[in-house]
Write an enzyme that holds these catalytic residues in place. Structure first.
Site, PDB file in Angstrom:
ATOM      1  CE  LYS A  19       1.105   5.279   9.786  1.00 23.22           C
ATOM      2  NZ  LYS A  19       2.728   6.180   9.930  1.00 23.22           N
ATOM      3  CG  ASP A  48      -3.106   1.195  31.652  1.00 22.42           C
ATOM      4  OD1 ASP A  48      -1.741   2.036  31.110  1.00 22.42           O
ATOM      5  OD2 ASP A  48      -4.351   1.238  31.763  1.00 22.42           O
ATOM      6  CG  HIS A  75       5.858   4.645   7.846  1.00 21.40           C
ATOM      7  ND1 HIS A  75       4.402   3.634   7.418  1.00 21.40           N
ATOM      8  CD2 HIS A  75       5.558   5.228   7.245  1.00 21.40           C
ATOM      9  CE1 HIS A  75       3.278   4.407   6.517  1.00 21.40           C
ATOM     10  NE2 HIS A  75       4.343   5.453   5.897  1.00 21.40           N
ATOM     11  CG  HIS A  85      -2.392   7.454   5.223  1.00 20.21           C
ATOM     12  ND1 HIS A  85      -1.911   7.660   6.290  1.00 20.21           N
ATOM     13  CD2 HIS A  85      -1.118   8.455   4.549  1.00 20.21           C
ATOM     14  CE1 HIS A  85      -0.591   7.728   6.865  1.00 20.21           C
ATOM     15  NE2 HIS A  85       0.097   7.768   5.937  1.00 20.21           N
ATOM     16  CG  ASP A 134     -11.437 -15.400  -0.459  1.00 22.09           C
ATOM     17  OD1 ASP A 134     -11.896 -14.749  -1.519  1.00 22.09           O
ATOM     18  OD2 ASP A 134     -10.513 -16.425   0.020  1.00 22.09           O
ATOM     19  CE  LYS A 160      -0.408   3.772   5.556  1.00 21.90           C
ATOM     20  NZ  LYS A 160      -0.307   4.650   4.086  1.00 21.90           N
TER      21      LYS A 160
END
Length: 838
Positions: free
Chosen positions: A631, A636, A629, A206, A213, A208
């Site tokens: 995450k 604070d 979608h 999952h 380089d 991404k």
């Protein structure tokens, strides 16, 4: 014979034999033996950790992790320069700029990668910025491109990684520049004859992220795939009477998961959702771009994954090389899963290709962000012992929060202890502890959770086929407030009022399909539906890659496709030929989208022009949940966690889905406020939170589609974020301000009421049983999903009510189906499948 002469003689004989078919047969027999030996894994699930050298590697990794915060494989790193991106427009544009500058290597790891994704919009005018075309240019320039994608279970997920692999491998055919410079791996394997005991059906890769380089990395919630591109006004409409070339979402990139999921994504034709009849599902996401020492850690995770997949699936494949890595050499190359079998297949390629010390971040600190890479990974996904440093980070950061916890996530399934089987991650307990500590101290403290109203799976929630979707929602409600072990009840059990501390919201958007009366006449006179024109447009700008699903030579199927293409082009010509006849050669007055009216200075819906009778306009108003979608965790105004990890067991336990996230704390602080008191806020966290809140409140202007002059759409090495200072920026400065909270909850309340009244948007607190559901939103053909519920409401009244919606916030409907069995145990939900949904 002299001493040692016999050994030299046999060595020479072996060298001669290597050039013979006999030697090749011997090596082939050894490989076959090892392949057959994989069936032994069925009775030895610990086969990667039972030999002495494997145990030593595990011990080494464990010692390293135990020396790091959160028990992560990666250390804390100072001096990172990190830039945030909110929504796909800015992120994909920045990725396009960065990829185009790649000189040596590109690593990409995605759950789903769509070669035909346009990184810049409108697509018709930016065809050279389609992802596959960008990668093709870099490969032809000599850049080595390595890609790992999740190999899906086709019966359950429609992302078609086979198409991804074949389309990318076909970009640079043998004999052309760039051949062999793009290599795509798919994992896990589902071939019982090849992988035997190592098959994984339930869990997914999952992550991404992108590494370019060894200089720069991108990480976050956005896959390089269809359905993710969006901007802050989140339009639903993509109908363009002035010309289909103005489309923003061609082919399957126009999607609404709540109506129709992606289908056979290698072919745009299979998505039959008509833009003239339905709105898309808008997409909200967050990602990062960074330069600094953490780039090395992200690259290390990729190299580990690459070598593990090489070992697990491609060990005997010549086209897949082993990767070695500076800093993980010699006795430490086992940390990135390098193996040196007696008869290796494939080369050993050392990365980076030029000295690591030449990187800017290796010479001096680039920024002020203290950061650490964390992951969820284990034996099946990376060949390592289980690591759940993401969960460790979430729990510790939340438990130590003093003022607020802000969460945006695709899911919210968590436990407060051991009594909420089958849920095991304990982020919920950390939330309880933080709220109880603040409540007993009499301190203002808020946990603000923003998640989707409905998980993004197609189908009416009343259908049996939606049992899995309802199961996810059921677990979320049980995590939040239903049952004695929920977050609310556990806080209440310790004498603290949870309603003063924990608040849950969704996002929702509206728009108007610009299916104007003149365009309807154009359909009638030409005999061609706009849906056919949108198909032709997709064929024109996407077909080259979409139909290259194999590495084979043209077939009769290609001839059939060419005939279909010509038929579609002819339909488009007929449609366009009627433009002048119906009056569309003149400038149209109705805009293609009115989503901007929910944003700052976007005007009112009641002021928007419409080419025709307002009563006809009503049938074109649409709404849809704005799918969260990202995450993301902000605590604070100092600490941010962002990556691929959802709040559920799949992402957090380490044993299930593989994930990669980054924990960030900016040591560059500035004067701010917290509950009216002076406060030193971290620049990275506070500016990101302020932008997100302004977007949700409608306190930012709509974005222009041309992102070329937008600083927030550039990589981190080009310029820092534009924090868009002004009165609205200052208004949201204090996250505990009563004025901000009044607007936040006030907007959510008004927006919720308007969406309920006009559209009967579901879920809704008035739906407590399935009978209530039918009364609230009857299933009838005259009620088209997402459209106005009352066709007899006067047009002006509809417009005036839509005027009241500001931003996208709505309240999470926590009483939805509270008196109904949401997920009865059966074939779909049972002791064997529960972990899939949690």
């Amino acid at each position: 014979m002299a001493p040692g002469e016999d050994s030299r003689m046999f060595a020479g004989l072996r060298d001669k034999l290597k050039a013979t078919n006999l030697y090749d047969a011997k090596v082939g027999a050894i490989h076959l033996k090892n392949k057959v030996g994989k069936f032994g894994n069925l009775i030895n699930p610990n086969h990667r950790h039972d030999e002495e050298h494997e145990k030593l590697t595990d011990e080494k990794r464990t010692r390293i992790a135990e020396s790091h915060r959160f028990n992560s494989f990666a250390p804390e790193r100072d001096g990172n320069k990190i830039k945030w991106y909110v929504d796909g427009q800015d992120y994909f544009y920045a990725v396009s700029v960065a990829l185009e500058k790649a000189k040596e290597t590109i690593y990409i790891e995605d759950w789903w990668l769509s070669p035909e994704l346009f990184l810049r919009r409108p697509p018709y005018f930016n065809q050279e910025w389609r992802l596959d075309q960008v990668l093709k240019r870099r490969a032809e320039a000599g850049v080595k491109i390595y890609i790992i994608v999740y190999k899906e279970v086709a019966q359950a997920v429609s992302c078609n990684s086979a198409h991804t692999k074949h389309a990318l491998h076909a970009l640079c055919p043998e004999g052309t520049p760039g051949h062999g410079n793009i290599t795509v791996m798919r994992h896990p394997d589902h071939n019982v004859f090849e992988n035997a005991g190592d098959m994984t059906f339930y869990w997914a890769h999952h992550e991404k992220f992108i590494v370019i380089d060894y200089e720069m990395a991108f990480i976050g919630g956005l896959d390089l795939c269809f359905g993710r591109w969006d901007n802050r006004q989140h339009p639903l409409s993509d109908v363009h009477p002035a010309g289909v070339q103005n489309e923003m979402f061609p082919g399957q990139d126009f999607n609404n998961n709540r109506i129709l999921d992606f289908q056979t994504v290698e072919d745009w034709k299979s998505n039959e959702l008509s833009k003239a009849d339905y709105g898309r599902m808008p997409w909200h996401d967050v990602a990062m771009c960074l330069i600094g020492d953490c780039v090395y850690d992200i690259a290390e995770h990729f190299v580990l994954r690459w070598n593990f997949v090489k070992r697990d699936k491609y060990k005997r494949s010549q086209g897949f090389d082993w990767l070695t890595m500076t800093g993980r050499e010699g006795e430490n190359e086992d940390l990135v899963a390098v193996q040196r079998p007696k008869h290796p297949v494939g080369k050993y390629i050392h990365h980076p290709l030029s000295p690591l010390e030449n990187r800017s971040w290796a010479q001096q600190q680039q920024g002020t962000v203290h950061a650490q890479v964390v992951r969820s990974s284990c034996d099946w996904s990376s060949g390592i012992l289980t690591e759940h440093s993401i969960q460790n980070a979430y729990c510790e950061v939340i438990r130590n929060a003093e003022h607020f916890v802000y969460i945006e996530n695709q899911f919210f399934i968590t436990a407060t202890g051991e009594e909420q089987y089958p849920i095991h991650n304990t982020i919920g307990r950390a939330i309880v502890d933080a709220c109880v500590k603040a409540g007993k101290a009499g301190r203002k403290f808020r946990v603000i959770i923003v998640i989707p109203a409905i998980p993004g799976f197609a189908g009416d929630l009343r259908d049996d086929a939606a049992m899995g979707t309802r199961a996810i929602m059921d677990y979320q409600f049980k995590s939040i407030h239903r049952g004695e072990h929920s977050i609310f009840e556990q806080i209440k059990a310790q004498g603290v009022d949870p309603t003063q501390h924990v608040f849950v919201f969704n996002l929702r958007s509206y728009d108007r399909l610009n299916k104007s009366p003149m365009m309807v006449k154009q359909e009638e006179k030409s005999g061609v539906k706009y849906q056919d024109v949108q198909r032709a447009e997709a064929e024109e700008i996407m077909a080259e890659g979409l139909h290259s699903t194999t590495d084979q030579k043209p077939t009769l199927g290609d001839q059939s496709h060419n005939e279909e293409k010509e038929r579609l082009m002819e339909q488009k010509r007929r449609f366009e030929a009627q433009r002048e006849e119906v009056g569309l050669d003149q400038e149209t007055t109705s805009t293609d989208s009115i989503a901007h009216t929910a944003m700052l200075n976007g005007g009112k819906v009641s002021e928007q022009k419409w080419d025709g009778d307002l009563e006809d306009e009503k049938q074109n108003f649409v709404q849809e949940e704005l799918y969260i979608h990202g995450k993301l965790l902000i605590v604070d105004d100092r600490i941010v966690i962002c990556g691929s990890s959802n709040i559920n067991d799949r992402s957090q336990m380490g044993l299930h889905d593989s994930e990669l996230s980054i924990v960030m704390e900016d040591y560059n602080t500035f004067d701010s406020l917290m509950d009216g008191q002076p406060f030193q806020a971290g620049h990275h966290a506070a500016t990101l939170r302020r932008l997100l809140w302004r977007e949700h409140l409608g306190l930012l202007p709509a974005q222009q589609v041309d992102a070329s002059k937008d600083p927030n759409a550039q990589p981190v090495d080009v310029c820092p974020n534009d924090i868009m200072e002004g009165p609205e920026y200052e208004f949201v400065a204090d996250p505990l301000s009563d004025k901000v909270w009044d607007m936040w909850t006030g907007n959510a309340t008004t927006n919720t009421q308007i969406f309920r009244h006009l559209f009967r948007a579901d879920p809704d607190d008035n739906i407590k049983t399935f009978d209530d559901y039918e009364a609230f939103l009857p299933r009838h053909k005259k009620f088209k999903q997402g459209h106005l519920h009352d066709p007899f409401m006067p047009a002006e009244e509809v417009r005036q009510k839509l005027d009241q919606i500001k931003g996208h916030l709505v309240w999470m409907q926590l009483d939805f189906l509270c008196d109904a069995p949401m997920a009865e145990k059966g074939l779909q939900v049972n002791a064997y499948t529960e972990s899939i949904y949690t």
